[in-house]
Motif scaffolding. Sequence first.
Motif, PDB file in Angstrom:
ATOM      1  N   VAL A   1      66.956  55.902  34.101  1.00  0.00           N
ATOM      2  CA  VAL A   1      68.273  55.408  35.374  1.00  0.00           C
ATOM      3  C   VAL A   1      68.952  57.341  35.124  1.00  0.00           C
ATOM      4  N   GLY A   2      67.895  57.759  36.527  1.00  0.00           N
ATOM      5  CA  GLY A   2      69.506  59.318  35.945  1.00  0.00           C
ATOM      6  C   GLY A   2      68.573  60.006  34.333  1.00  0.00           C
TER       7      GLY A   2
ATOM      8  N   GLN B   1      64.018  55.864  40.621  1.00  0.00           N
ATOM      9  CA  GLN B   1      65.128  55.438  40.786  1.00  0.00           C
ATOM     10  C   GLN B   1      66.122  56.211  41.650  1.00  0.00           C
TER      11      GLN B   1
ATOM     12  N   ARG C   1      76.253  62.124  30.680  1.00  0.00           N
ATOM     13  CA  ARG C   1      75.676  62.388  31.877  1.00  0.00           C
ATOM     14  C   ARG C   1      75.693  63.980  32.308  1.00  0.00           C
TER      15      ARG C   1
ATOM     16  N   TYR D   1      73.730  52.351  35.815  1.00  0.00           N
ATOM     17  CA  TYR D   1      73.891  53.960  36.210  1.00  0.00           C
ATOM     18  C   TYR D   1      75.280  54.014  35.196  1.00  0.00           C
ATOM     19  N   GLU D   2      76.634  53.306  34.992  1.00  0.00           N
ATOM     20  CA  GLU D   2      77.705  54.542  34.578  1.00  0.00           C
ATOM     21  C   GLU D   2      77.255  52.799  32.949  1.00  0.00           C
TER      22      GLU D   2
ATOM     23  N   ASN E   1      70.359  62.393  31.239  1.00  0.00           N
ATOM     24  CA  ASN E   1      71.409  61.751  30.363  1.00  0.00           C
ATOM     25  C   ASN E   1      70.674  62.608  29.335  1.00  0.00           C
TER      26      ASN E   1
ATOM     27  N   SER F   1      75.047  51.283  31.388  1.00  0.00           N
ATOM     28  CA  SER F   1      73.687  51.262  30.256  1.00  0.00           C
ATOM     29  C   SER F   1      73.445  50.319  29.570  1.00  0.00           C
TER      30      SER F   1
ATOM     31  N   THR G   1      75.161  51.002  40.101  1.00  0.00           N
ATOM     32  CA  THR G   1      76.182  51.278  39.383  1.00  0.00           C
ATOM     33  C   THR G   1      76.695  51.024  38.338  1.00  0.00           C
TER      34      THR G   1
ATOM     35  N   LEU H   1      68.359  52.744  43.482  1.00  0.00           N
ATOM     36  CA  LEU H   1      69.799  53.371  43.260  1.00  0.00           C
ATOM     37  C   LEU H   1      70.548  52.837  44.581  1.00  0.00           C
TER      38      LEU H   1
END
Length: 363
Positions: free
Chosen positions: A235-236, A195, A281, A223-224, A238, A226, A220, A199
């Motif tokens: 993605v990241g 990821q 997150r 990630y922000e 959570n 989804s 963005t 990103l």
Amino acid sequence: MSADVELDHVTIRFGEFTAVQDADLKIEDGEFFSFLGPSGCGKTTILRAISGFLEPTSGAVRIGGRDMQGIGPNKRPTALIFQNLALFPLMSVADNIAFGLEVRGVDKVERRKRADELLELTALDGQGDKKVSELSGGQKQRVAIARALAVEPDVLLLDEPLSALDLKLRQHMRTELRAIQQRVGITFIYITHDQGEALTMSDRIAVMSDGVIQQVGSGTEVYENSQTAFVASFVGENNPFSGKVVGLEGSHALVDTAFGCLRGRNLRDMQVGQEAMLFVRPESMTLANGQGGGENVIESQVLHSEFEGSFFSVFMRGEGSKDIVMSMANTGDLPEFKGGQAARVAFRAERALVLPAGEVAHE
């Protein structure tokens, strides 16, 4: 030269197994576009279809508006960088770079001139007469990029080219690769399961799972904002909280979970009674200092903590085997967290996302 790439409802099957299902998107001319997903999700299969090593079972691949059906890899305006780089160990660096030009019948003087130009472009000035074995891992990556660019493709395809590098070199090469793409201005299509790579380098990303493109957007956006539980969890980091929608408040939904009723943004127009997952997150969670201001508050128990230099992560008991994670910047005055102690954490509804219940990522 550069070109756009269009996948027009592309499906690829191997016998009864569907590797790619109805992929439908357009990669813009000059864009750095990444396909991101776990191993086996179909991203490399898509790359092979674009490069001409596979023909779609149905649908079409178009490059620069031209249908690529029946056009082999050597006739397409693409170049492919393999995961193992496939450099020739007995050739000099310059001869490696110029190999594609030699195959095309370009004379020796012109080949060397072009190789020297690309050595300069990829910050390898003066390295042309070395053997590949004399180069570092990052230098070998740049040789592979230079060799692909030598034939002046409209589209450069990259199949996880940084996966064999150590962490610091991989992070450095992300910056190098993005800078090279911006200098040459051609379309880059990048395959990765990392990821961080996607990103930091990409203009847009397609997140894939089980052969299906789940979401396409900027780093963005995915990630922000989804759009599915899989994207939010892949993605990241959570924290997921399962439950049912019990109320709607403007642009927010209220979800009844094992930790009480929690509020989050309702991007998918969830309705009362629907099974849902609320995601927040780790960096959006803070220690609770009283309830108010629209905060969600969770009470749990500390399991352990991890110090990672610039930040500090606290792991708390969650649902089943899934821990709740809170990450905080290392300000030098963080409180001590001991296993077994009670923890009370909070997050704002604007930093949480309510999505339909669905598959979550496992890697």
